[in-house]
Design an enzyme around this catalytic site. Structure first.
Site, mmCIF file in Angstrom:
data_model
loop_
_atom_site.group_PDB
_atom_site.id
_atom_site.type_symbol
_atom_site.label_atom_id
_atom_site.label_comp_id
_atom_site.label_asym_id
_atom_site.label_seq_id
_atom_site.Cartn_x
_atom_site.Cartn_y
_atom_site.Cartn_z
ATOM 1 N N GLY A 156 1.171 1.629 13.141
ATOM 2 C CA GLY A 156 0.419 0.649 13.950
ATOM 3 C C GLY A 156 -0.330 1.325 15.080
ATOM 4 C CD GLU A 212 1.551 -4.680 4.491
ATOM 5 O OE1 GLU A 212 0.496 -4.637 3.852
ATOM 6 O OE2 GLU A 212 1.614 -4.344 5.687
ATOM 7 C CE LYS A 227 3.231 1.243 7.588
ATOM 8 N NZ LYS A 227 4.014 0.176 8.199
#
Ligand code: NAP
Ligand code: HSE
Length: 460
Positions: A156, A212, A227
């Site tokens: 983020g 999501e 990620k």
């Protein structure tokens, strides 16, 4: 010859040789205007002046692609032309760069490839796409001298991509540890702090815009694993591989769906907190990559990473450990990273060197597939919760099966359950995961339900 800094309020007077973009505003094609896209629209409008000062020209959203023109949008979307037809964006030659915040891999991948092929730079928050097609997209960006920036795809608002790409470019990064899924961390924090039921905490995370579109990617561990693949590509030069829950898959991917209130309480009694972690380690010949729930010490820095916060620690051979924490999901924290990328890419367009700032994003290490450490070879401490029939000899059978596979018990607690059942919770000393799995397979006949096996990370 040193030149005076340009005055952003007087572009018309700037000599053309210093302004290859000609002083025109940078126009952004926005692909998606949901949670993150709304944040991007808001920050670009609210910080327009500061962004203009940094870029040298105005940055404006020229056109936005969505699925449903009737949906309410953020107030800053007023005046932006919206369309459901991607051709309107690709047919608009005035658009300098694209920001992809629509999600998914198929259509988003096609649009990104199209943008890069036309030599236009792209900013994306889409880790699923980078984990699935990242190597090919970076090659396409490099071939077309376009930037492909993706700070928001991992952590983020935490600037981990810049840190790996720029700050650590003088070092060799050999370890990555992280809490990288805000939704899972939010749910586990709610289950720990307020004993909230899983489903209620997930609904809350969705309402806050952390999850999501398909939340099984979050709670199934895939989002965090994607990620990790992106970070491992940058840090270790490890080319992403397909992810699955298959136990034989070389990247271990487990989510938090099997975590029960009983595990949160048992961990608490043992001095731990349950977190969803990613761990990556470059062992030279082989690479270790895993994403799974784990018990961390209550007093560790990881335990303090609460709610939608994320954290990531990298270990450089020269640098040693570097730990960063911040908001890992949500509209504005994520948009901070997206818009910072827009500023960086816009500056490279204005300077006439597109592709320079991020085109070599993976260039620190050549990207290749090295063998991954198989699950059976992991060597960690473990937590196991058994639900068994409360019969004489059950405890002895568990201890016997573990001993046979050379697994040493550190602590064991038995409590009486309902309907003639017993709950046995134990922790082990360091053991091979292969030995743990073999022991559990032998104990299947005495188990009422599949045992819950969690890893203990008490040396992070
Ligand atoms: P979202 O709220 O569902 O927004 C998606 C946007 O894309 C919507 O505006 C949607 O249009 C549009 N869209 C989706 N598919 C489309 C299609 N086929 N054609 C045209 N428009 C389409 O998702 P989000 O939470 O903003 O996430 C977007 C991306 O950012 C994802 O890759 C996600 O993984 C990533 N990300 C999210 C966060 C977060 O905290 N949410 C954080 C970091 C990264 P409509 O509005 O008309 O439905
Ligand atoms: N769904 C993701 C999360 C968004 O919960 O972490 C941030 O990438």
């Amino acid at each position: 010859v040193s030149e005076a800094p340009s005055n952003p309020n007087s572009h018309s007077t700037q000599p053309e040789r210093r302004r290859p973009h000609g002083g025109r505003p940078i126009r952004v094609g926005l692909l998606g205007a949901g949670v993150v896209g709304g944040g991007v629209l808001a920050l670009l409008a609210q910080h327009a002046r500061q962004i203009e000062q940094r870029v040298g020209v105005r940055v404006e959203v020229g056109r936005a692609l969505v699925r449903d023109l009737g949906k309410p949008r953020v107030p800053e979307a007023a005046g932006v032309p919206f369309t459901t037809d991607a051709e309107e964006l690709f047919g608009d030659a005035s658009l300098d760069l694209f920001v992809e915040v629509m999600g998914g891999t198929d259509e988003a991948g096609t649009l990104l490839a199209r943008a890069l092929s036309s030599g236009r730079s792209v900013v994306t928050a889409n880790k699923a796409l980078l984990a699935a097609r990242g190597a090919g997209l970076f090659a396409l960006a490099a071939a077309n001298r376009a930037d492909l920036a993706f700070e928001a795809a991992v952590g983020g608002g935490i600037p981990i991509i810049r840190t790996l790409r720029d700050a650590a470019s003088s070092d060799e990064v050999v370890g990555i540890t992280g809490i990288l899924n805000g939704t899972s961390n939010f749910i586990l924090t709610a289950m720990t702090d307020s004993r909230a039921p899983f489903a209620e905490a997930l609904a809350d995370a969705q309402a806050r815009g952390f999850a999501e579109a398909d939340p099984s990617l979050d709670v199934g561990g895939f989002d965090a694993a994607q990620k990790l693949l992106v970070l491992a590509m940058l840090a270790f030069g490890q080319e992403p591989v397909p992810l699955s829950h298959d136990p034989s898959s070389a990247v271990l991917v487990e989510g938090i769906t099997a975590i029960d209130a009983a595990d949160v309480e048992a961990a608490d009694r043992l001095g731990f907190v349950v977190k969803h972690l990613v761990v990556g380690r470059d062992h030279g010949e082989r690479v270790e990559l895993r994403a799974h729930p784990a018990l961390v010490r209550k007093l560790s820095a990881w335990a303090a990473v609460a709610g939608s916060l994320n954290a990531v620690k990298i270990e450089g051979r020269a640098l040693g450990p570097l730990f960063m924490s911040g908001r890992g999901a949500g509209d504005l924290p994520t948009a901070v990273s997206v818009v910072a990328d827009v500023v960086e890419v816009a500056r490279s367009i204005v300077a006439g060197v597109p592709g320079l700032s991020t085109g070599l994003a993976t260039g620190a290490r050549a990207v290749a597939v090295r063998p991954l450490v198989p699950r059976a070879d992991l060597e960690l401490r473990y937590y196991v919760r058994f639900e068994v029939h409360d019969q004489p000899g059950v405890l002895a059978r568990i201890a016997g099966a573990l001993a046979e596979h050379r697994v040493s018990i550190a602590e064991i607690v038995q409590s009486e359950g309902k309907e003639g059942r017993a709950r046995i919770v134990l922790t082990t000393h360091r053991a091979r995961e292969g030995a743990m799995l073999a022991s559990l397979a032998e104990l299947a006949p005495i188990s009422v339900a599949a045992p819950v096996l969690l890893r203990i990370e008490d040396t992070l």
